[in-house]
Motif scaffolding. Sequence first.
Motif, PDB file in Angstrom:
ATOM      1  N   ALA A   1       0.828  -1.206   0.000  1.00 26.19           N
ATOM      2  CA  ALA A   1       0.000   0.000   0.000  1.00 26.19           C
ATOM      3  C   ALA A   1       0.863   1.256   0.000  1.00 26.19           C
ATOM      4  O   ALA A   1       0.581   2.227  -0.700  1.00 26.19           O
ATOM      5  N   GLU A   2       1.933   1.214   0.779  1.00 20.80           N
ATOM      6  CA  GLU A   2       2.823   2.381   0.870  1.00 20.80           C
ATOM      7  C   GLU A   2       3.487   2.672  -0.476  1.00 20.80           C
ATOM      8  O   GLU A   2       3.603   3.825  -0.894  1.00 20.80           O
ATOM      9  N   ALA A   3       3.907   1.610  -1.168  1.00 21.70           N
ATOM     10  CA  ALA A   3       4.559   1.791  -2.468  1.00 21.70           C
ATOM     11  C   ALA A   3       3.580   2.324  -3.506  1.00 21.70           C
ATOM     12  O   ALA A   3       3.935   3.174  -4.332  1.00 21.70           O
ATOM     13  N   LEU A   4       2.347   1.829  -3.484  1.00 19.45           N
ATOM     14  CA  LEU A   4       1.331   2.309  -4.424  1.00 19.45           C
ATOM     15  C   LEU A   4       1.043   3.784  -4.208  1.00 19.45           C
ATOM     16  O   LEU A   4       1.010   4.579  -5.162  1.00 19.45           O
ATOM     17  N   LEU A   5       0.835   4.172  -2.944  1.00 22.94           N
ATOM     18  CA  LEU A   5       0.580   5.586  -2.644  1.00 22.94           C
ATOM     19  C   LEU A   5       1.758   6.462  -3.045  1.00 22.94           C
ATOM     20  O   LEU A   5       1.582   7.534  -3.630  1.00 22.94           O
ATOM     21  N   ALA A   6       2.958   6.019  -2.742  1.00 23.21           N
ATOM     22  CA  ALA A   6       4.156   6.788  -3.065  1.00 23.21           C
ATOM     23  C   ALA A   6       4.283   6.995  -4.568  1.00 23.21           C
ATOM     24  O   ALA A   6       4.638   8.092  -5.026  1.00 23.21           O
ATOM     25  N   ALA A   7       3.982   5.959  -5.349  1.00 23.38           N
ATOM     26  CA  ALA A   7       4.096   6.057  -6.800  1.00 23.38           C
ATOM     27  C   ALA A   7       3.091   7.059  -7.365  1.00 23.38           C
ATOM     28  O   ALA A   7       3.443   7.896  -8.217  1.00 23.38           O
ATOM     29  N   LEU A   8       1.843   7.009  -6.901  1.00 26.52           N
ATOM     30  CA  LEU A   8       0.819   7.925  -7.408  1.00 26.52           C
ATOM     31  C   LEU A   8       1.076   9.357  -6.938  1.00 26.52           C
ATOM     32  O   LEU A   8       0.837  10.318  -7.675  1.00 26.52           O
ATOM     33  N   LYS A   9       1.579   9.508  -5.710  1.00 25.75           N
ATOM     34  CA  LYS A   9       1.913  10.850  -5.220  1.00 25.75           C
ATOM     35  C   LYS A   9       3.070  11.453  -6.014  1.00 25.75           C
ATOM     36  O   LYS A   9       3.085  12.657  -6.301  1.00 25.75           O
ATOM     37  N   GLU A  10       4.046  10.622  -6.348  1.00 23.21           N
ATOM     38  CA  GLU A  10       5.175  11.089  -7.143  1.00 23.21           C
ATOM     39  C   GLU A  10       4.702  11.551  -8.514  1.00 23.21           C
ATOM     40  O   GLU A  10       5.133  12.592  -9.029  1.00 23.21           O
ATOM     41  N   LEU A  11       3.792  10.788  -9.121  1.00 25.69           N
ATOM     42  CA  LEU A  11       3.227  11.182 -10.411  1.00 25.69           C
ATOM     43  C   LEU A  11       2.475  12.496 -10.287  1.00 25.69           C
ATOM     44  O   LEU A  11       2.640  13.398 -11.115  1.00 25.69           O
TER      45      LEU A  11
ATOM     46  N   GLU B   1       1.981  18.320 -11.276  1.00 21.46           N
ATOM     47  CA  GLU B   1       1.696  19.653 -10.742  1.00 21.46           C
ATOM     48  C   GLU B   1       2.863  20.609 -10.928  1.00 21.46           C
ATOM     49  O   GLU B   1       2.684  21.818 -11.024  1.00 21.46           O
ATOM     50  N   SER B   2       4.081  20.061 -10.966  1.00 26.50           N
ATOM     51  CA  SER B   2       5.262  20.912 -11.160  1.00 26.50           C
ATOM     52  C   SER B   2       5.717  20.952 -12.608  1.00 26.50           C
ATOM     53  O   SER B   2       6.723  21.588 -12.925  1.00 26.50           O
ATOM     54  N   SER B   3       4.946  20.248 -13.469  1.00 27.84           N
ATOM     55  CA  SER B   3       5.280  20.200 -14.911  1.00 27.84           C
ATOM     56  C   SER B   3       6.680  19.657 -15.139  1.00 27.84           C
ATOM     57  O   SER B   3       7.375  20.072 -16.078  1.00 27.84           O
ATOM     58  N   LYS B   4       7.106  18.754 -14.280  1.00 28.95           N
ATOM     59  CA  LYS B   4       8.415  18.135 -14.436  1.00 28.95           C
ATOM     60  C   LYS B   4       8.253  16.670 -14.819  1.00 28.95           C
ATOM     61  O   LYS B   4       7.208  16.075 -14.626  1.00 28.95           O
ATOM     62  N   GLY B   5       9.297  16.100 -15.350  1.00 32.02           N
ATOM     63  CA  GLY B   5       9.281  14.692 -15.688  1.00 32.02           C
ATOM     64  C   GLY B   5       8.660  14.435 -17.047  1.00 32.02           C
ATOM     65  O   GLY B   5       8.255  15.350 -17.766  1.00 32.02           O
ATOM     66  N   SER B   6       8.591  13.171 -17.405  1.00 36.13           N
ATOM     67  CA  SER B   6       8.132  12.785 -18.739  1.00 36.13           C
ATOM     68  C   SER B   6       6.756  12.147 -18.711  1.00 36.13           C
ATOM     69  O   SER B   6       6.386  11.439 -19.650  1.00 36.13           O
ATOM     70  N   PHE B   7       5.983  12.389 -17.632  1.00 40.33           N
ATOM     71  CA  PHE B   7       4.719  11.691 -17.487  1.00 40.33           C
ATOM     72  C   PHE B   7       3.507  12.548 -17.837  1.00 40.33           C
ATOM     73  O   PHE B   7       2.379  12.162 -17.551  1.00 40.33           O
ATOM     74  N   SER B   8       3.715  13.708 -18.451  1.00 43.27           N
ATOM     75  CA  SER B   8       2.594  14.597 -18.740  1.00 43.27           C
ATOM     76  C   SER B   8       1.632  14.016 -19.766  1.00 43.27           C
ATOM     77  O   SER B   8       0.496  14.461 -19.870  1.00 43.27           O
ATOM     78  N   ARG B   9       2.071  13.015 -20.526  1.00 46.75           N
ATOM     79  CA  ARG B   9       1.218  12.419 -21.559  1.00 46.75           C
ATOM     80  C   ARG B   9       0.476  11.174 -21.064  1.00 46.75           C
ATOM     81  O   ARG B   9      -0.222  10.532 -21.835  1.00 46.75           O
ATOM     82  N   ILE B  10       0.641  10.820 -19.798  1.00 49.69           N
ATOM     83  CA  ILE B  10      -0.098   9.667 -19.262  1.00 49.69           C
ATOM     84  C   ILE B  10      -1.579  10.022 -19.140  1.00 49.69           C
ATOM     85  O   ILE B  10      -1.951  10.969 -18.462  1.00 49.69           O
TER      86      ILE B  10
END
Length: 340
Positions: free
Chosen positions: A182-192, A197-206
Amino acid sequence: MEANRDLQSAIFATETGKQLSEYHIKLLQKQNIRTVEEFVQANKLHKILALSIDTTEEIKREILDLCVRRIKLNSIYKSKPINYSTGIEELDNLLDAIGQPLRPGRVWELVGENDVGKTELLHTLAASFVCKQEDNQQVLFVDTNLDFDSERLDEILREKQLNEEAIDNYLDRINVIKACSAEALLAALKELLQQLESSKGSFSRIKLILIDSLTSCYILYRSNYERNKGRSFLTELTMVIRKLAVEHGIAFIIGNATFGLDEESADDDEEPLCHTGALNPEDFNYLGDYWSSVCTLILSLELAEDSGKENSLRVLKVLKNSCGIEEGSCWLRLTDAGII
């Protein structure tokens, strides 16, 4: 001050929150809890307000339910919504018939017994989605069962008669992360969420997130001893999912397993995740009230009647639909090209 008023009005708009007073609001302000989001995500809220854990968690749940009703109202009047194709013709026809095509912001649940083909269906949806969508839109596959099979995904794409360049391109657009707790799942979604929100990373097209499956993360919270921790996890998970769905237009399909009595623990301190016998919407509350309002559509993948698991025929049934018709089904078949 506006944030304070929004939080206060949200609390007092709930049935349980009406028990609170202005004094409780001031206690929240002293702890710099001034928004609905901060309230829902706050730890040890019961100690801050001198209330029981059940009371504070109930207020959180009722606030989330209130937010869902507002979101649904806004979505009804949204002009020209974008529809995504699942890439499975029979499934798309069913979704159109029940008035809930796959769109940005949808949160769905896919349930079924172990080994019925839920993971295979999620693999198929991942491959079909990137093939059908333009603008290099991407999929995030959250693997909690360690069942993700990149070779199977490659096979599904090859069955579509694609060239090597196209296959490589589509595979690159399917992001996979492993989250076995559960902790890993929450951490992954929070990181995304943080990256979006900061417009960083390569996940804006998900634009589509597939979780296989939430049951694996939640199963350790089934006992009475861990129940409050489980509620806290689901409440926080719900908040993150809704932010990703509503604010960033990401659709979710979340897998969950069902269990028969022979698969259940006999421990009296554990709550069963599901029921045996005929499936119906009232029974689909395995994760408790804190999950019941999250998904607007619950689909059940089942074996064809009177057939063994070696049979390729499956039936996908509508168990709950809060946006339209609540009955319907379609036939699917397990093939080399995935479930079609």
